[in-house]
Structure formats: C-alpha cells, structure tokens
Write a protein that holds these residues in place. Structure first.
Motif, PDB file in Angstrom:
ATOM      1  N   GLU A   1       0.833  -1.206   0.000  1.00 11.45           N
ATOM      2  CA  GLU A   1       0.000   0.000   0.000  1.00 11.45           C
ATOM      3  C   GLU A   1       0.870   1.261   0.000  1.00 11.45           C
ATOM      4  OE1 GLU A   1      -3.546   1.872   2.724  1.00 11.45           O
ATOM      5  OE2 GLU A   1      -3.374  -0.312   2.561  1.00 11.45           O
ATOM      6  N   GLU A   2       1.925   1.246   0.783  1.00 15.20           N
ATOM      7  CA  GLU A   2       2.831   2.397   0.841  1.00 15.20           C
ATOM      8  C   GLU A   2       3.589   2.566  -0.478  1.00 15.20           C
ATOM      9  OE1 GLU A   2       3.911   2.266   5.615  1.00 15.20           O
ATOM     10  OE2 GLU A   2       4.915   0.866   4.235  1.00 15.20           O
ATOM     11  N   ILE A   3       4.003   1.455  -1.059  1.00 14.87           N
ATOM     12  CA  ILE A   3       4.698   1.504  -2.349  1.00 14.87           C
ATOM     13  C   ILE A   3       3.776   2.054  -3.421  1.00 14.87           C
ATOM     14  CG2 ILE A   3       5.780   0.103  -4.166  1.00 14.87           C
ATOM     15  CD1 ILE A   3       6.762  -1.776  -1.883  1.00 14.87           C
ATOM     16  N   ALA A   4       2.536   1.606  -3.410  1.00 15.27           N
ATOM     17  CA  ALA A   4       1.554   2.084  -4.387  1.00 15.27           C
ATOM     18  C   ALA A   4       1.402   3.603  -4.295  1.00 15.27           C
ATOM     19  CB  ALA A   4       0.216   1.395  -4.155  1.00 15.27           C
ATOM     20  N   GLY A   5       1.329   4.117  -3.078  1.00 18.25           N
ATOM     21  CA  GLY A   5       1.201   5.556  -2.880  1.00 18.25           C
ATOM     22  C   GLY A   5       2.422   6.313  -3.387  1.00 18.25           C
TER      23      GLY A   5
ATOM     24  N   LYS B   1      -2.640  -0.598  -5.205  1.00 18.31           N
ATOM     25  CA  LYS B   1      -2.086  -1.673  -4.389  1.00 18.31           C
ATOM     26  C   LYS B   1      -2.132  -2.987  -5.161  1.00 18.31           C
ATOM     27  CE  LYS B   1      -2.705  -4.142  -0.016  1.00 18.31           C
ATOM     28  NZ  LYS B   1      -2.754  -5.463  -0.582  1.00 18.31           N
ATOM     29  N   LYS B   2      -3.197  -3.174  -5.920  1.00 19.82           N
ATOM     30  CA  LYS B   2      -3.355  -4.395  -6.709  1.00 19.82           C
ATOM     31  C   LYS B   2      -2.220  -4.539  -7.738  1.00 19.82           C
ATOM     32  CE  LYS B   2      -6.896  -6.839  -9.326  1.00 19.82           C
ATOM     33  NZ  LYS B   2      -8.251  -6.806  -9.845  1.00 19.82           N
ATOM     34  N   THR B   3      -1.837  -3.440  -8.370  1.00 20.34           N
ATOM     35  CA  THR B   3      -0.736  -3.456  -9.335  1.00 20.34           C
ATOM     36  C   THR B   3       0.574  -3.832  -8.653  1.00 20.34           C
ATOM     37  OG1 THR B   3      -1.800  -1.814 -10.750  1.00 20.34           O
ATOM     38  CG2 THR B   3       0.593  -2.045 -10.964  1.00 20.34           C
ATOM     39  N   ILE B   4       0.824  -3.250  -7.485  1.00 21.93           N
ATOM     40  CA  ILE B   4       2.057  -3.541  -6.758  1.00 21.93           C
ATOM     41  C   ILE B   4       2.063  -4.997  -6.299  1.00 21.93           C
ATOM     42  CG2 ILE B   4       3.469  -2.960  -4.746  1.00 21.93           C
ATOM     43  CD1 ILE B   4       3.407  -0.842  -7.094  1.00 21.93           C
ATOM     44  N   ASP B   5       0.929  -5.485  -5.805  1.00 17.65           N
ATOM     45  CA  ASP B   5       0.846  -6.894  -5.401  1.00 17.65           C
ATOM     46  C   ASP B   5       1.128  -7.820  -6.584  1.00 17.65           C
ATOM     47  OD1 ASP B   5       0.309  -6.389  -2.726  1.00 17.65           O
ATOM     48  OD2 ASP B   5      -1.876  -6.494  -2.986  1.00 17.65           O
TER      49      ASP B   5
END
Length: 100
Positions: free
Chosen positions: A57-61, A67-71
C-alpha cells in the motif's frame, strides 16, 4: 529460427572466442540458456522500496499505482526469480547486485 551447425563449426567458434576472437555468436547459445534474468525498471523500483521496509500500500502511494498493481508486480517477481517471500526476494536482489 535457430541456426543448425555441425560440431567442427561449433569447436571453431569456441576456439576463436577462447583466443580473443570476440564474443560467442548468439546462435551458439542453448535455447533455454538463462544467463541473466533481467528486471524491469518498475520491478526495480518496487524491489528497492520493499528492501526499505515499505508494504504494498505504501509503495503504491509512492509510485502512483494501485495496491493491486504492486501486489501483482511482487507476485510476478517472486515467481520469476523463484523465491518464496519478500526477504528472499531482497536477498536475491543483493546477490544480483540490483540492490546496494
């Protein structure tokens, strides 16, 4: 299409390389040779942030993604580099010298 060569040609090309004749031609590489598993710029960004302790979530921000893309990127890296978790992924990044 892969080039077919006989053993003598193969031996000649290898000996040229051995004695300073340049690079081994790509058509001599085995089909499944995985000399280097490359990492994309986005994967490297994510990997660096994982190494700093950020969650998805933090990376996505930080990167402006969902968050889905980062996951999905994390799972892709875990599968591609054949590791089981973030700690192994970071260790792999250090071994490959992607992380310092």
């Amino acid at each position: 299409m892969r080039k077919q060569i006989d053993f003598q040609h193969f031996a000649l090309e290898i000996s040229r390389y051995k004695y300073g004749g340049g690079n081994i031609p790509k058509y001599l590489y085995p089909v499944n040779l995985d000399v280097e598993k490359d990492i994309t710029d986005k994967q490297l960004q994510v990997l660096r942030l994982i190494a700093e302790g950020f969650n998805s979530e933090e990376i996505a921000g930080k990167l402006g993604n969902s968050k889905k893309t980062i996951d999905a990127l994390r799972m892709e890296m875990l599968n591609r580099f054949q590791v089981r978790n973030a700690a192994q992924l970071v260790a792999y990044g250090f071994r490959k010298k992607w992380l310092k």
